[in-house]
Scaffold this active site. Structure first.
Site, PDB file in Angstrom:
ATOM      1  N   TYR A 139       0.846  -1.196   0.000  1.00 37.26           N
ATOM      2  CA  TYR A 139       0.000   0.000   0.000  1.00 37.26           C
ATOM      3  C   TYR A 139       0.880   1.243   0.000  1.00 37.26           C
ATOM      4  O   TYR A 139       1.570   1.528   0.977  1.00 37.26           O
ATOM      5  CB  TYR A 139      -0.906  -0.042   1.236  1.00 37.26           C
ATOM      6  CG  TYR A 139      -1.882   1.109   1.385  1.00 37.26           C
ATOM      7  CD1 TYR A 139      -2.135   2.026   0.367  1.00 37.26           C
ATOM      8  CD2 TYR A 139      -2.587   1.276   2.579  1.00 37.26           C
ATOM      9  CE1 TYR A 139      -3.034   3.065   0.524  1.00 37.26           C
ATOM     10  CE2 TYR A 139      -3.494   2.313   2.753  1.00 37.26           C
ATOM     11  CZ  TYR A 139      -3.711   3.202   1.725  1.00 37.26           C
ATOM     12  OH  TYR A 139      -4.607   4.237   1.900  1.00 37.26           O
ATOM     13  N   LYS A 167      -1.859  -1.314  -3.895  1.00 39.46           N
ATOM     14  CA  LYS A 167      -2.832  -0.239  -3.760  1.00 39.46           C
ATOM     15  C   LYS A 167      -2.034   1.053  -3.822  1.00 39.46           C
ATOM     16  O   LYS A 167      -1.283   1.369  -2.900  1.00 39.46           O
ATOM     17  CB  LYS A 167      -3.596  -0.342  -2.440  1.00 39.46           C
ATOM     18  CG  LYS A 167      -4.566   0.823  -2.202  1.00 39.46           C
ATOM     19  CD  LYS A 167      -5.242   0.746  -0.839  1.00 39.46           C
ATOM     20  CE  LYS A 167      -6.168   1.942  -0.630  1.00 39.46           C
ATOM     21  NZ  LYS A 167      -6.824   1.950   0.696  1.00 39.46           N
TER      22      LYS A 167
END
Length: 310
Positions: A139, A167
């Site tokens: 992320y 992400k």
């Protein structure tokens, strides 16, 4: 592992963690929230992320939440545990808890606040991968972690054994696109905006969806991606415009908030909808009366009925 090791796609929100007014983990409210999210046909959920206030939870609470969330795993609803932490040892503890609970995967940012360098970030993710066998999402969240991982660094992380997805919540859209074109054949790539541009990119086969926040619009969020799958650009854009309303009225372009705090905004919106999202935990504070009214006005603007808050 690589992108083909999982079938994650669509809308997978980082959901809120319900606490009661005394700050205790409220598993009954959590069950109610999960039942609503499932009924709204989310593609998946992320537990104990930033929206889930991981920073105020103990390791034991996070493990309990992972166990509770694992009960909702089913075809079409993936449950992913966020393992954000300041050290690799802590992240490994959380990752093993997610693995033992039977979650579908984990999500991890670089250590926030610390501002680790490139070599330290790679070592951090590799240590977690070496200690577990669970699929991992990297992320990139510059607002919360200060560092903005560039495409070369993300490519190096994509080579780590358990990394299956990224992400990428960078505010640098050119960087986002560069990463997408370079990495989407190797890992699942999340973060496409629900705008006309995002719809067009998705219709061209780029990206895998959006790991968003809260899921406060219910089925509108995942149905954007279902419209993409059906090739219905008009419907996708209609749904995306609804999402853009809350992004414009509550948030800033860098994903920061215009008032209050992100977690209270999400919990308030859900509770106004009758979803048992609970309350925020110290150091966060509930929204003021005027801020609650602002949330309610946006929901009414979108044609969503609300109820009085308890």
């Amino acid at each position: 592992m690589d992108r083909n090791s999982v079938d994650w796609t669509g809308y997978i929100p980082a959901i809120t963690t319900p606490f009661d007014r005394k700050g205790r983990l409220d598993l009954d409210a959590f069950d109610g929230q999960m039942e609503w999210l499932s009924a709204e046909r989310m593609h998946g959920v992320i537990l104990a992320g930033t929206s889930g206030e991981w920073f105020s939870m103990s390791s034991e609470e996070r493990a309990v939440l992972f166990e509770a969330g694992a009960r909702y795993r089913k075809d079409g609803l993936w449950v992913i545990g966020a393992c954000n932490s300041y050290t690799s040892a802590e992240a490994i503890t959380h990752a093993r808890a997610a693995e033992e609970a039977g979650l579908d995967g984990i999500l991890i940012t670089p250590p926030p606040y610390v501002v680790p360098n490139r070599r330290e970030i790679v070592n951090f993710y590799r240590a977690v991968s070496d200690a577990t066998d669970i699929p991992m999402t990297v992320y990139n969240w510059p607002r919360g972690c200060i560092v903005d991982m560039d495409t070369d660094l993300l490519a190096e992380l994509a080579d780590i054994d358990n990394v299956v997805a990224i992400k990428n919540s960078t505010g640098n859209f050119a960087g986002f696109l560069t990463g997408m074109y370079r990495l989407e054949d190797r890992v699942r790539y999340f973060g496409l905006p629900t705008s006309e541009l995002g719809a067009d990119l998705a219709l061209l086969g780029h990206g895998d969806g959006l790991m968003g926040s809260g899921g406060v619009l219910g089925a509108d969020h995942p149905d954007f991606w279902r419209a993409i799958t059906a090739g219905d650009r008009t419907r996708a854009i209609e749904l995306g415009e609804r999402d853009r309303v809350i992004m414009t009225e509550w948030f800033r372009p860098d994903y920061g908030v215009q008032f209050g705090n992100q977690q209270a905004i999400m919990k308030t919106a859900l509770r106004l909808r009758g979803v048992p999202a609970g309350f925020v935990r110290d150091p966060l504070m509930e929204l003021s009366t005027s801020e609650v009214a602002r949330i309610e006005a946006t929901l009414h603007k979108l044609g969503i009925k609300t109820q009085a808050l308890a």
